[in-house]
Design a protein around this motif. Sequence first.
Motif, PDB file in Angstrom:
ATOM      1  N   SER A  35       0.834  -1.198   0.000  1.00  0.00           N
ATOM      2  CA  SER A  35       0.000   0.000   0.000  1.00  0.00           C
ATOM      3  C   SER A  35       0.874   1.257   0.000  1.00  0.00           C
ATOM      4  O   SER A  35       0.533   2.255  -0.640  1.00  0.00           O
ATOM      5  N   THR A  36       2.047   1.210   0.667  1.00  0.00           N
ATOM      6  CA  THR A  36       2.971   2.350   0.592  1.00  0.00           C
ATOM      7  C   THR A  36       3.392   2.580  -0.855  1.00  0.00           C
ATOM      8  O   THR A  36       3.412   3.717  -1.348  1.00  0.00           O
ATOM      9  N   CYS A  45       2.452   9.699 -10.204  1.00  0.00           N
ATOM     10  CA  CYS A  45       1.665   9.734 -11.441  1.00  0.00           C
ATOM     11  C   CYS A  45       0.607  10.834 -11.383  1.00  0.00           C
ATOM     12  O   CYS A  45       0.336  11.494 -12.383  1.00  0.00           O
ATOM     13  N   GLY A  46       0.029  11.057 -10.199  1.00  0.00           N
ATOM     14  CA  GLY A  46      -0.976  12.111 -10.062  1.00  0.00           C
ATOM     15  C   GLY A  46      -0.362  13.477 -10.328  1.00  0.00           C
ATOM     16  O   GLY A  46      -0.942  14.312 -11.041  1.00  0.00           O
ATOM     17  N   ILE A  93      10.528  13.991 -15.673  1.00  0.00           N
ATOM     18  CA  ILE A  93      10.168  12.621 -16.062  1.00  0.00           C
ATOM     19  C   ILE A  93      11.208  11.635 -15.539  1.00  0.00           C
ATOM     20  O   ILE A  93      10.874  10.590 -14.954  1.00  0.00           O
ATOM     21  N   VAL A  94      12.487  11.984 -15.686  1.00  0.00           N
ATOM     22  CA  VAL A  94      13.542  11.080 -15.214  1.00  0.00           C
ATOM     23  C   VAL A  94      13.434  10.902 -13.700  1.00  0.00           C
ATOM     24  O   VAL A  94      13.496   9.779 -13.182  1.00  0.00           O
ATOM     25  N   THR A  95      13.223  12.005 -12.980  1.00  0.00           N
ATOM     26  CA  THR A  95      13.100  11.902 -11.522  1.00  0.00           C
ATOM     27  C   THR A  95      11.896  11.036 -11.145  1.00  0.00           C
ATOM     28  O   THR A  95      11.995  10.152 -10.279  1.00  0.00           O
ATOM     29  N   LEU A 100       9.826   5.806  -9.001  1.00  0.00           N
ATOM     30  CA  LEU A 100       8.985   4.606  -9.108  1.00  0.00           C
ATOM     31  C   LEU A 100       9.828   3.335  -9.067  1.00  0.00           C
ATOM     32  O   LEU A 100       9.480   2.367  -8.389  1.00  0.00           O
ATOM     33  N   ILE A 101      10.960   3.351  -9.800  1.00  0.00           N
ATOM     34  CA  ILE A 101      11.811   2.146  -9.840  1.00  0.00           C
ATOM     35  C   ILE A 101      12.357   1.848  -8.449  1.00  0.00           C
ATOM     36  O   ILE A 101      12.263   0.724  -7.956  1.00  0.00           O
ATOM     37  N   VAL A 102      12.898   2.876  -7.776  1.00  0.00           N
ATOM     38  CA  VAL A 102      13.481   2.669  -6.450  1.00  0.00           C
ATOM     39  C   VAL A 102      12.387   2.210  -5.478  1.00  0.00           C
ATOM     40  O   VAL A 102      12.577   1.268  -4.707  1.00  0.00           O
TER      41      VAL A 102
END
Length: 335
Positions: A35-36, A45-46, A93-95, A100-102
């Motif tokens: 959930s985190t 994304c928002g 976008i990169v940030t 998200l990946i991390v």
Amino acid sequence: MTRRGLWLAPLLALGGCSGMQSPLAPAGAQAASISTLFWLMMAVCGFMYLLVMGGLVIAMLRGRRRRAVTADPAISPKDSGPSRTLLVWVALIVTGLTTLIVGSFLAERTIAKARAHDALEVRVTGHQWWWRIQYRDPVSGRWIETANELHLPLGRTTRVTLGSADVVHSFWVPNVAQKLDMIPGRLNLLDLTPTRAGWYRGQCAEFCGAQHAHMALDVKVESPQAFDAWLGAQARPATAPADPVAARGMAIVTGGACAMCHVVRGTAAIGKAGPDLTHFGARRSVAAGTLTMSRGAVQGWVAQPQALKPGSMMPAVPLSPADADAVSRYLLELK
Ligand code: HEC
Ligand SMILES: [Cu+2]
């Protein structure tokens, strides 16, 4: 739903995000990581969505103003090459993507780290359309079987081995942990570390046939003492009823067709095609969450399983009304 009613849809959808079957009301360590991660993704994304929509609105307003000023298409705004704005966009976008990946990497690591060595061993096997549940008795090492209701000790990791007897099912108790498929011929491992006591609801999460929607699982998270008492009770064989009507019910269940498909430990009923009924009367619902446990529900189920759960693997066994009554009394006494 009327057109106006459609505006309510997002509110209704949000209403589904709380309660006993929700990944956003975590009651387990694994569900908490997920959930985190969900909220992190929602935030990133928002934010991007709002930026893009804001940019779009600005561009539209500017375009309209410009068209009003320069009706002549020959006079166009000067092309000034890659602007600062573009560079800021790329950086954003990169940030965002890196976050998200991390985030998902960390969530996965946390879930994997929760693995405990003294985990309680449980097997859950998916059947069309019910759950076979077996606990490894910590004392004797034997397997204790039950069905359709999973009890978990609070604060301790339970390692569930997931299998399937027929088609692909998926085990999902959203408040406690992530979902995992149950695949014929294969065993999958899932750890559940509940952190909040209470009743939760699991649901098969992979379409598995006509009654897929009626393949729910009652889950109770309770203190380790209460859990030990429950498991101790499950390990015992059924006791014969004192009541004469229930005793007649016992004769019908353990001496007739029912005994070919159901086990009642301590009696002649040793069929393995359906759920173990040894302590059926102590369960919360009937037929994998289809009906709430009650005399009427049990009697109705035994009389007409095909009307309540069409296509179910339990055929209707013809019984006189008096016999059906005796059978349901007996089944409810199987505590
Ligand atoms: C051919 C095998 C078969 C026979 C015969 C049969 N059953 Fe079943 N029974 C099943 C299966 C399979 C299920 C699971 C159905 C489902 O939930 O989709 C079931 C479910 C049940 C349940 C609900 C168990 C739970 O955990 O909620 C009860 C109670 C039950 N049967 C009682 C009986 C009785 C009483 C008889 C005899 C009158 C009987 N059954 C005969 C196969 C059988
Ligand atoms: Cu299923």
